[in-house]
Write an enzyme that holds these catalytic residues in place. Structure first.
Site, PDB file in Angstrom:
ATOM      1  N   ARG A 195       0.916  -1.417  -0.049  1.00  0.00           N
ATOM      2  CA  ARG A 195       0.126   0.065   0.078  1.00  0.00           C
ATOM      3  C   ARG A 195       0.959   1.163   0.000  1.00  0.00           C
ATOM      4  NH1 ARG A 195      -5.235   1.188   3.646  1.00  0.00           N
ATOM      5  NH2 ARG A 195      -6.085  -0.054   1.914  1.00  0.00           N
ATOM      6  N   HIS A 235      -7.264   0.804  -6.588  1.00  0.00           N
ATOM      7  CA  HIS A 235      -7.384  -0.075  -5.560  1.00  0.00           C
ATOM      8  C   HIS A 235      -7.878  -1.517  -5.910  1.00  0.00           C
ATOM      9  CE1 HIS A 235      -7.601  -1.402  -1.206  1.00  0.00           C
ATOM     10  NE2 HIS A 235      -8.434  -0.445  -0.810  1.00  0.00           N
ATOM     11  N   GLN A 245      -9.871  -4.014  -3.687  1.00  0.00           N
ATOM     12  CA  GLN A 245     -11.212  -3.602  -3.163  1.00  0.00           C
ATOM     13  C   GLN A 245     -12.141  -3.905  -4.355  1.00  0.00           C
ATOM     14  OE1 GLN A 245     -11.965  -2.036  -0.259  1.00  0.00           O
ATOM     15  NE2 GLN A 245     -14.064  -2.556  -1.193  1.00  0.00           N
ATOM     16  N   ASP A 297     -17.413   6.418  -1.493  1.00  0.00           N
ATOM     17  CA  ASP A 297     -15.947   6.220  -0.694  1.00  0.00           C
ATOM     18  C   ASP A 297     -15.881   7.492   0.045  1.00  0.00           C
ATOM     19  OD1 ASP A 297     -13.448   5.881   0.133  1.00  0.00           O
ATOM     20  OD2 ASP A 297     -12.601   6.110  -2.004  1.00  0.00           O
ATOM     21  N   CYS A 343     -16.381   1.220   0.361  1.00  0.00           N
ATOM     22  CA  CYS A 343     -15.077   0.337   0.530  1.00  0.00           C
ATOM     23  C   CYS A 343     -14.861   0.526   2.130  1.00  0.00           C
ATOM     24  CB  CYS A 343     -13.969   0.907  -0.429  1.00  0.00           C
ATOM     25  SG  CYS A 343     -13.674   2.764   0.007  1.00  0.00           S
ATOM     26  N   ARG A 402     -12.990  -8.912   0.958  1.00  0.00           N
ATOM     27  CA  ARG A 402     -11.672  -8.427   0.658  1.00  0.00           C
ATOM     28  C   ARG A 402     -10.776  -9.801   0.950  1.00  0.00           C
ATOM     29  NH1 ARG A 402      -9.816  -3.294   1.148  1.00  0.00           N
ATOM     30  NH2 ARG A 402      -7.843  -4.435   0.645  1.00  0.00           N
TER      31      ARG A 402
HETATM   32  N1  NVA Z   1      -9.892   6.524  -1.670  1.00  0.00           N
HETATM   33  C1  NVA Z   1      -9.684   6.247  -0.148  1.00  0.00           C
HETATM   34  C2  NVA Z   1      -9.757   4.573  -0.088  1.00  0.00           C
HETATM   35  C3  NVA Z   1      -9.655   4.220   1.298  1.00  0.00           C
HETATM   36  C4  NVA Z   1      -9.587   2.521   1.468  1.00  0.00           C
HETATM   37  C5  NVA Z   1      -8.110   6.450   0.119  1.00  0.00           C
HETATM   38  O1  NVA Z   1      -7.198   6.294  -0.791  1.00  0.00           O
HETATM   39  O2  NVA Z   1      -7.969   6.898   1.042  1.00  0.00           O
HETATM   40  N1   CP Z   2     -11.319  -0.573   2.249  1.00  0.00           N
HETATM   41  C1   CP Z   2      -9.964  -0.576   2.604  1.00  0.00           C
HETATM   42  O1   CP Z   2      -8.903  -0.480   1.965  1.00  0.00           O
HETATM   43  O2   CP Z   2      -9.896  -0.274   4.170  1.00  0.00           O
HETATM   44  P1   CP Z   2      -8.603   0.020   4.968  1.00  0.00           P
HETATM   45  O3   CP Z   2      -8.003   1.431   4.459  1.00  0.00           O
HETATM   46  O4   CP Z   2      -9.036   0.000   6.440  1.00  0.00           O
HETATM   47  O5   CP Z   2      -7.632  -0.937   4.654  1.00  0.00           O
END
Ligand code: NVA
Ligand code: CP
Length: 303
Positions: free
Chosen positions: A100, A127, A130, A222, A261, A289
């Site tokens: 990540r 993502h 997801q 989101d 998500c 997931r």
């Molecule tokens: N768009 C959000 C998704 C979190 C799972 C982010 O990147 O923070």
């Molecule tokens: N949806 C998702 O990726 O959640 P987290 O940021 O908690 O991993």
């Protein structure tokens, strides 16, 4: 499939195979309990996480593998040592890397210099894990089919919207992305998704009007401010307020399901009434997931 940085390099058959394998793992976990026996997977986080962190860790254990968690204390990749050296070292110990990261380029460097499969567990652009869990969820609630499925993503044109568009395009889904003016998804990714949709029988449309969601199976939200964004939530709320998902919008559009998500900011992008409604699929998405990611890992590592 050598890596899983984005769904866009996958065929419809490959994505459907992942969804079906995820469903089989969910129904018969015992069958796969040794699938990753003896394999170790590094899971790297430059940003916070709940769902991704736990679902990869527990999921890998359920496949008989071992997850090595590298947290944010190490800072952004490339700071203490180059991403190249990081990838070269890790490849000597682990069988795959799940990362990540802030910048998609970091994932590309891990692929370039490492010699093990790399999975994108969220970056600035995508993502993909997801999106696979989300389409698995839609597949399940629609009686194991995505034929004729439709989804309206309402909110910021971000990483989650990009992967939903690309995976939906490949899977033949009608994906409608509805954002405030100036918050549309990346133009190039939209063009790529439209092209993939034309090849696979899907449809990708953009709009700034929530009434465009009329008749969809599911409305998807989101957060309005993503991790790493410097926008102030107060300013964003003023612009995004008409895009909130509430009971009225669900009724007006006739959407049967609500998806997100998570993390969800209750009372901001969606009201409690919707988040806690019977049609809310949030926990099914969260559970999936793990199943979808296990299917991705098995596809990459069990050849
Ligand atoms: N768009 C959000 C998704 C979190 C799972 C982010 O990147 O923070
Ligand atoms: N949806 C998702 O990726 O959640 P987290 O940021 O908690 O991993």
């Amino acid at each position: 499939m050598q890596n899983f940085l984005s769904v866009k390099t996958c065929s419809k058959q490959e994505l459907m195979n992942i969804i079906k394998l995820a469903c089989d793992f969910k129904a018969n976990p015992g069958k796969y309990s040794q699938a990753l026996a003896g394999k170790s997977i590094a899971t790297i986080y430059e940003k916070p996480s709940l769902r991704t962190r736990v679902s990869f860790d527990v999921g890998i254990a359920k496949l008989g593998g071992h997850a090595v968690y590298l947290d944010q204390q190490n800072g952004a990749l490339g700071q203490r040592e180059s991403v190249k050296d990081f990838a070269l070292n890790l490849s000597r110990w682990v069988d795959a890397i799940v990362a990540r990261v802030f910048d998609h380029r970091t994932l590309e460097e891990l692929v370039e210099f490492g010699s093990v499969p790399v999975v994108n567990s969220l970056c600035n652009l995508y993502h993909p894990c997801q999106a696979m869990a989300d389409y698995q969820t839609l597949y399940e609630v629609r009686g194991n089919s995505l034929d004729g499925a439709s989804i309206a993503y309402i909110g910021d044109g971000n990483n989650v919207s990009h992967s939903l568009m690309l995976a939906g395009a490949i899977l033949g889904v009608d994906v409608r992305v509805i954002t405030p003016l100036g918050y549309s998804p990346d133009a190039q990714i939209y063009e790529e998704a439209k092209h993939l949709a034309a090849q696979n029988g899907g449809s990708i449309t953009l709009s700034h009007d929530v009434s465009h969601a009329k008749g969809v199976d599911a409305i998807y939200n989101d957060t309005w401010v993503s991790m790493g964004d410097s926008k102030s939530l107060e300013d964003i709320q003023k612009i995004f307020k008409p895009y909130q998902t509430n009971g009225k919008l669900m009724t007006d559009t006739g959407a049967k399901y609500f998806m997100h998500c998570q993390p969800v900011y209750r009372g901001i992008e969606a009201t409690d009434e919707v988040v806690d409604s019977e049609g809310s699929l949030l926990m099914q998405q969260a559970e999936n997931r793990m199943h979808a990611q296990n299917a991705i890992l098995m596809t990459l590592l069990c050849k």
